[in-house]
Design a protein around this motif. Sequence first.
Motif, PDB file in Angstrom:
ATOM      1  N   VAL A  42      -7.468  10.797 -46.245  1.00 54.93           N
ATOM      2  CA  VAL A  42      -8.154  12.091 -46.257  1.00 54.93           C
ATOM      3  C   VAL A  42      -7.938  12.748 -44.893  1.00 54.93           C
ATOM      4  N   PRO A  43      -7.353  13.931 -44.839  1.00 57.89           N
ATOM      5  CA  PRO A  43      -7.112  14.564 -43.543  1.00 57.89           C
ATOM      6  C   PRO A  43      -8.412  14.916 -42.835  1.00 57.89           C
ATOM      7  N   ALA A  44      -8.341  15.109 -41.535  1.00 55.83           N
ATOM      8  CA  ALA A  44      -9.516  15.502 -40.759  1.00 55.83           C
ATOM      9  C   ALA A  44     -10.101  16.785 -41.335  1.00 55.83           C
ATOM     10  N   GLY A  45     -11.397  16.751 -41.636  1.00 59.34           N
ATOM     11  CA  GLY A  45     -12.049  17.913 -42.219  1.00 59.34           C
ATOM     12  C   GLY A  45     -11.708  18.153 -43.670  1.00 59.34           C
ATOM     13  N   ALA A  70     -23.588  26.960 -55.534  1.00 59.51           N
ATOM     14  CA  ALA A  70     -23.432  28.256 -56.200  1.00 59.51           C
ATOM     15  C   ALA A  70     -22.330  28.204 -57.237  1.00 59.51           C
ATOM     16  N   ALA A  71     -21.349  27.346 -57.030  1.00 56.56           N
ATOM     17  CA  ALA A  71     -20.241  27.186 -57.971  1.00 56.56           C
ATOM     18  C   ALA A  71     -19.508  25.903 -57.614  1.00 56.56           C
ATOM     19  N   PRO A  72     -18.896  25.231 -58.598  1.00 56.78           N
ATOM     20  CA  PRO A  72     -18.110  24.039 -58.271  1.00 56.78           C
ATOM     21  C   PRO A  72     -16.928  24.411 -57.368  1.00 56.78           C
ATOM     22  N   THR A  73     -16.657  23.555 -56.390  1.00 57.27           N
ATOM     23  CA  THR A  73     -15.513  23.788 -55.486  1.00 57.27           C
ATOM     24  C   THR A  73     -14.779  22.470 -55.304  1.00 57.27           C
ATOM     25  N   ARG A  74     -14.276  21.926 -56.372  1.00 52.41           N
ATOM     26  CA  ARG A  74     -13.594  20.638 -56.368  1.00 52.41           C
ATOM     27  C   ARG A  74     -12.488  20.615 -55.301  1.00 52.41           C
ATOM     28  N   GLY A  75     -12.578  19.659 -54.389  1.00 56.04           N
ATOM     29  CA  GLY A  75     -11.547  19.491 -53.371  1.00 56.04           C
ATOM     30  C   GLY A  75     -11.541  20.546 -52.293  1.00 56.04           C
ATOM     31  N   ALA A  76     -12.640  21.313 -52.170  1.00 60.82           N
ATOM     32  CA  ALA A  76     -12.686  22.389 -51.178  1.00 60.82           C
ATOM     33  C   ALA A  76     -14.085  22.463 -50.586  1.00 60.82           C
ATOM     34  N   PRO A 109     -16.702   8.406 -40.807  1.00 61.09           N
ATOM     35  CA  PRO A 109     -16.894   9.852 -40.938  1.00 61.09           C
ATOM     36  C   PRO A 109     -16.841  10.364 -42.358  1.00 61.09           C
ATOM     37  N   VAL A 110     -16.697   9.471 -43.358  1.00 64.09           N
ATOM     38  CA  VAL A 110     -16.598   9.939 -44.740  1.00 64.09           C
ATOM     39  C   VAL A 110     -17.967   9.931 -45.403  1.00 64.09           C
ATOM     40  N   ARG A 111     -18.203  10.936 -46.247  1.00 62.38           N
ATOM     41  CA  ARG A 111     -19.478  11.075 -46.947  1.00 62.38           C
ATOM     42  C   ARG A 111     -19.226  11.602 -48.356  1.00 62.38           C
ATOM     43  N   ILE A 112     -20.135  11.256 -49.277  1.00 58.86           N
ATOM     44  CA  ILE A 112     -20.149  11.929 -50.582  1.00 58.86           C
ATOM     45  C   ILE A 112     -20.533  13.380 -50.314  1.00 58.86           C
ATOM     46  N   ASN A 140     -14.124  14.088 -45.237  1.00 65.66           N
ATOM     47  CA  ASN A 140     -13.898  13.432 -43.955  1.00 65.66           C
ATOM     48  C   ASN A 140     -14.400  14.363 -42.858  1.00 65.66           C
ATOM     49  N   ASN A 141     -15.541  14.026 -42.253  1.00 63.86           N
ATOM     50  CA  ASN A 141     -16.110  14.849 -41.183  1.00 63.86           C
ATOM     51  C   ASN A 141     -15.500  14.542 -39.824  1.00 63.86           C
ATOM     52  N   GLY A 142     -14.552  13.628 -39.773  1.00 64.08           N
ATOM     53  CA  GLY A 142     -13.993  13.204 -38.493  1.00 64.08           C
ATOM     54  C   GLY A 142     -12.902  14.121 -37.983  1.00 64.08           C
ATOM     55  N   VAL A 143     -12.382  13.750 -36.811  1.00 63.10           N
ATOM     56  CA  VAL A 143     -11.334  14.539 -36.163  1.00 63.10           C
ATOM     57  C   VAL A 143      -9.954  13.917 -36.359  1.00 63.10           C
ATOM     58  N   GLU A 144      -9.889  12.794 -37.047  1.00 61.38           N
ATOM     59  CA  GLU A 144      -8.626  12.127 -37.345  1.00 61.38           C
ATOM     60  C   GLU A 144      -8.541  11.862 -38.840  1.00 61.38           C
ATOM     61  N   PRO A 145      -7.324  11.777 -39.382  1.00 57.33           N
ATOM     62  CA  PRO A 145      -7.189  11.381 -40.791  1.00 57.33           C
ATOM     63  C   PRO A 145      -7.865  10.031 -41.028  1.00 57.33           C
ATOM     64  N   PHE A 146      -8.430   9.851 -42.232  1.00 55.63           N
ATOM     65  CA  PHE A 146      -9.154   8.617 -42.535  1.00 55.63           C
ATOM     66  C   PHE A 146      -8.540   7.954 -43.755  1.00 55.63           C
ATOM     67  N   ASP A 147      -8.200   6.664 -43.597  1.00 51.65           N
ATOM     68  CA  ASP A 147      -7.608   5.886 -44.689  1.00 51.65           C
ATOM     69  C   ASP A 147      -8.729   5.382 -45.602  1.00 51.65           C
ATOM     70  N   LEU A 148      -8.790   5.904 -46.813  1.00 55.35           N
ATOM     71  CA  LEU A 148      -9.858   5.570 -47.758  1.00 55.35           C
ATOM     72  C   LEU A 148      -9.433   4.457 -48.724  1.00 55.35           C
ATOM     73  N   SER A 149      -8.265   3.896 -48.491  1.00 52.81           N
ATOM     74  CA  SER A 149      -7.748   2.862 -49.402  1.00 52.81           C
ATOM     75  C   SER A 149      -8.752   1.719 -49.554  1.00 52.81           C
TER      76      SER A 149
END
Length: 976
Positions: free
Chosen positions: A473-476, A535-541, A422-425, A443-452
């Motif tokens: 990465v938490p869900a969403g 429209a504007a950078p939104t780092r981490g959001a 569920p992870v994407r750039i 993370n587009n998934g419904v569960e936290p995803f381990d990106l390690s």
Amino acid sequence: MPTPRTRYAALGALPLLGLGLLAPLGAQAAETVAPAAVSSVVINEIAQNSGDTDWVELHNTGSTPVDVTGWRLLDNDDTRDFPLATGSVVPAGGFLSVDVSEDVPGREGFGLGRADMVRLLLPAGQGDTPVDSYSWTDHTATTYGRCADGTGAFTQTAAPTRDAANACVAEPADVVRINEVESSDPAGGPDWIELVNTGSVPVDLSGLVVKDDNDARTDTIPAGTVLAPGAFHVVEPTFGLGGADEARVLDGDLLVDRHAWTAHATTTWGRYPDGTGVFAETAAATRGAANLPVAAATPDVVVNEVESSGGTPGDWIELLNRGASDVDLSGYVVGDSDATHRAVLPAGSVAPAGGFLVVEESTLGFGLGSSDQARLFLPDGFTVVDERSWSGHAPTTYGRCGDAWVVTTSPTKGAANDCGAPVRINEVESSGGTPGDWVEIVNNGVEPFDLSGWVVSDDDDTHRFVVPAGTVVPAGGHWVADVDAGEAGFGLGGADTARLFDPAGALVDSYGWTAHAPTTWGRCPDGTGDFAATAAPTRGAVNQCAGDVVTEPWPGPAEVRTADPAGTYAENMSGLVFTPDGSALWAVQNNPGSLHRLVRSGEQWVADAGWTGGRALHYADGTGNVDAEGVTVGPDGLYVASERNNDGGGSRPSILRYDVSGDGAFSATGEWNLAPELPGIGANAGLEGITWVPSSVLVEQGLVDQSTGAAYDPARYPDADGVFLVGVEATGDVLAYALGASGTFTRVASFASGFPGVMEVQHDPATGAVWVYCDEACGGRTTLFEVDASGAFAPTVTHARPAGMPDIANEGLALAPVSRCTDGLREVVWADDSSTDGHAIRTGAITCTGGPVDPEPEPEPEVPAPGSLGTGSSITPAPQWRYARTGAAKPIAVYYEGEDRARLTGTVYTTLRQAGTGRLIATAHAYGGGRTTVATPVVPRVKASYQVVVTFVPDDPAYRTSVRSFWVWATPTGRP
């Protein structure tokens, strides 16, 4: 017409075949309290699902009449007390029936529920010990009644017999069916014909005649043969059954049932389900027992993906043909977990080889629930081709991934399921961001995803950013890789590629560009869309895309708490609205359709006195289970937005009016069915929120009527004191209607919310804004709309949900009136459709909207006065304080003349100065004498105090310049 033979048998003298005598199907009979010794009157029959009204029949087993005036009938709620009318008498050996669901003068009726009871009590003051009672756990298609009358145990009757002896024995033609036929036993056993009782009471088979295709060959079932509900009886005819033959059962000259065949079955011919299904070859013979499922050939078509929570344009079921040739599914049946929800696929429904067929909600005629099934049947309606079930709506969809049924990474209607990680750039900064270049992962998934251990790279394979161990990465949620940090870091070029690899080295996602973005490159919409310049950078959001209304923080405290006793509402709580004084809340539940009145008790909202469990909502004819989704206070009652009748019938997007001044269930006093406005809308994708805006507000705001192209004129709508705005789940639109008499309506405005679906709409009288809310599909965001200078509703700001609010299925939002402001805050209440963690009601707050405050004194502008003669002037508004609307010009009436009453001409200058700032705007107007109207510059879209200065410079230099000033408080509505 054919007539059956006369049947005189008494059940008490007959042996029963099979099990289940007097045991209701689908329900468990509860213990019946013995009648009190004071009376020979008992409850004898109960209708709770078999007609237009619910009724209770009393029977007098005694030899003298009994006056039951004032005796009371109750269900399982002590507050629903129905006293019998004066003069109510049960004759000796006779019957008296009472419509308990009908209101009569001095008595409020009540409906009998699916799991309920009836109690008969003596008149008030003579004790509350039941004279008689009976309870049940499920509806019956007929009635519950005593067999025998007055003294026997309760069971499901064969048919309602109001004010007459109970129908305790069914007629064969109604319930007896041929169920299985053996015409060629491979083991050499006898031929036989199996009968089944499909009814709910015993049936007397005595004297029924069994034949084949020859009227001369007959067998008669012996006297005393009684078949219990659901039981089987086997007849071995004295004649053989042929390879091309038929079996018939007759009651006198009335044909009860028949089945014909053209060849012997390899096993037997049988029905599945028993007694109701179509005859086919069975999997194996089951003489005297339930038939096995029919061994039918089914195509390799499966339920592949399901949208159950309001897709576009509604819910849908996707079928996948896994075979190598096209499959014509015309006539196949699609259903959900409700046996009454069945849709026959129309002609031309073809699933191509290896391809998909999507069945829309408009074809289904019903919506899919949060805990439901999607089922595909052969055209016989009972042979299952494939089925899938789920519990709880998916944030995306449910779909097949290999052999598993899972939440998909993203919806792929009519295409292969998205089963990848569920992870994407999600966003890329390639030109000097903070602290440098970076790549954001979502993370587009419904569960936290381990990106390690995952790897971010550019177009050079030697450039590798390895995600640190423990990165989840938490869900969403979003996570940022600062790729040019540290010694091993690398920068991103003007023509480059960002790539994401899993720990095994497989490429999961990538995005390439040919030049730096003026902002950043990001997915629009966030997480799933194509890449574009943001429209504007939104780092981490969440990404901010071109055309998006900027999402701002919640305009109040972050804290949110639960505000109802745990477990009070199982699920389906939907719309909310405060009473005008803010002392109570109205809430609607969508299934069962009901209205609730809540009041404060400490820090909780609880049911008002007499409102425990809510009040059922019906249509104007007193029937139906209204799918109540939204509620608002109108000029003449409560108004409810509904998607459908939960009892069936498909989409019914209606506005319903209710008078809630009485007790008991409520029937609508008006209905405006908007189906012609919403063609093809799904039954679970129609009207959600509703709010009412008075005509006076719309006139003041300058609304342009969509139906005329001119200013909204209340005189065009004499039956309406305002306009109702409704939110549409399927389209995300908000539609505004003036309601007329007899169900007529006119659409006066419409606008897109910017959300994929609308769950709630609330007009805030304090600011004039309309709050449009979207649920977890949009992260719980709310957009405010105001009427702009063009006379149309336009968005002004989008608010994120409070930080303390979980991302849950809130379907209701209510704003307390400004009169309830305390310590600068006013309450906001949400209703959670899923009752997360056992709570449906949550509460928070927003900052109270401030009023005008005298700004710091500012000097009048110094204006030269070249003339010696004075000038008289008149301007309106004259008082120091007036109000203006942001985004609009302020009209000012002016009049000037010389001190000698000479007519003057000249120029009028109007300026605006925002309090506390140096912001100054000026306009000039030619003045030709007399009374005229000029205007200020357009007030900025900033709620603030503004100094208005009106300066008149005469053309004749002999007269002095006139300067007048006053202050206005500008708000979005032009009101306090």
